[in-house]
Scaffold this motif. Sequence first.
Motif, PDB file in Angstrom:
ATOM      1  N   ARG A 153      -3.275   5.242   7.094  1.00  0.00           N
ATOM      2  CA  ARG A 153      -4.737   5.333   7.191  1.00  0.00           C
ATOM      3  C   ARG A 153      -5.395   4.259   6.331  1.00  0.00           C
ATOM      4  N   ARG A 154      -4.853   4.039   5.144  1.00  0.00           N
ATOM      5  CA  ARG A 154      -5.400   2.981   4.268  1.00  0.00           C
ATOM      6  C   ARG A 154      -5.163   1.599   4.855  1.00  0.00           C
ATOM      7  N   GLU A 193       1.546   4.425  -2.921  1.00  0.00           N
ATOM      8  CA  GLU A 193       1.636   5.862  -2.644  1.00  0.00           C
ATOM      9  C   GLU A 193       2.921   6.469  -3.212  1.00  0.00           C
ATOM     10  N   LEU A 215       0.823  -1.207   0.000  1.00  0.00           N
ATOM     11  CA  LEU A 215       0.000   0.000   0.000  1.00  0.00           C
ATOM     12  C   LEU A 215       0.861   1.262   0.000  1.00  0.00           C
ATOM     13  N   GLU A 216       1.938   1.240   0.765  1.00  0.00           N
ATOM     14  CA  GLU A 216       2.843   2.392   0.747  1.00  0.00           C
ATOM     15  C   GLU A 216       3.569   2.483  -0.590  1.00  0.00           C
ATOM     16  N   ARG A 223      -0.928   8.856   4.605  1.00  0.00           N
ATOM     17  CA  ARG A 223      -1.965   8.321   3.698  1.00  0.00           C
ATOM     18  C   ARG A 223      -1.934   6.797   3.700  1.00  0.00           C
ATOM     19  N   PHE A 224      -0.727   6.247   3.635  1.00  0.00           N
ATOM     20  CA  PHE A 224      -0.579   4.795   3.639  1.00  0.00           C
ATOM     21  C   PHE A 224      -1.146   4.176   4.917  1.00  0.00           C
TER      22      PHE A 224
END
Length: 187
Positions: A165-166, A104, A100-101, A162-163
């Motif tokens: 939180r996802r 981003e 996920l990161e 952002r990462f």
Amino acid sequence: MDEVIAGWARQVAEAELGDALPRRWAHTQGVAARAIEVGRVLGKDGDLLAAAATLHDVGYAPRLAVTGFHPLDGARFLRDEHGADERLVRLVANHSFALLEAEERGLREDLVAEFPLLEETLLVDALIYCDMMTTPDGGRTTAEERVAEILGRYGDDSVVGRFIRRAAPEIFAAVGRVEEALAAQPR
């Protein structure tokens, strides 16, 4: 734990993080301690978990930070300079929902192509558990507190913010699965 693997992993991680990033080294030691505790639910893979926990943040070392994305930098270092076990390298590359990161950061294709995620869910979850239940200074925490700490340190609008939180719902689910496995194990 296999003393050869444990000694090698500790030596490598300490050489890269000990002096350069002492707080990261303290976190790493705490994550490794959690791995020794959790390893009992993994049987023969307990040694692999402990080695991955010890090496999971090695990519933060200044001399290894090529892309600035520590899971990828660390995995490449372990593969290229040490010829490390493929499963170990893939765990380091993908620890704590790194994919996920990577998205981003625009590095998803690189990560997937070089280091596909292992399909061994409990092993992957166990490394997430160990990382997310350890403070930056190596102490114990909850996954909720750790996510909040990461958000506070990096900020909501940063790449890491952002990462995380996802990833938070998946992190909490992985921690829950490991806690269930631990509770089901005889002491």
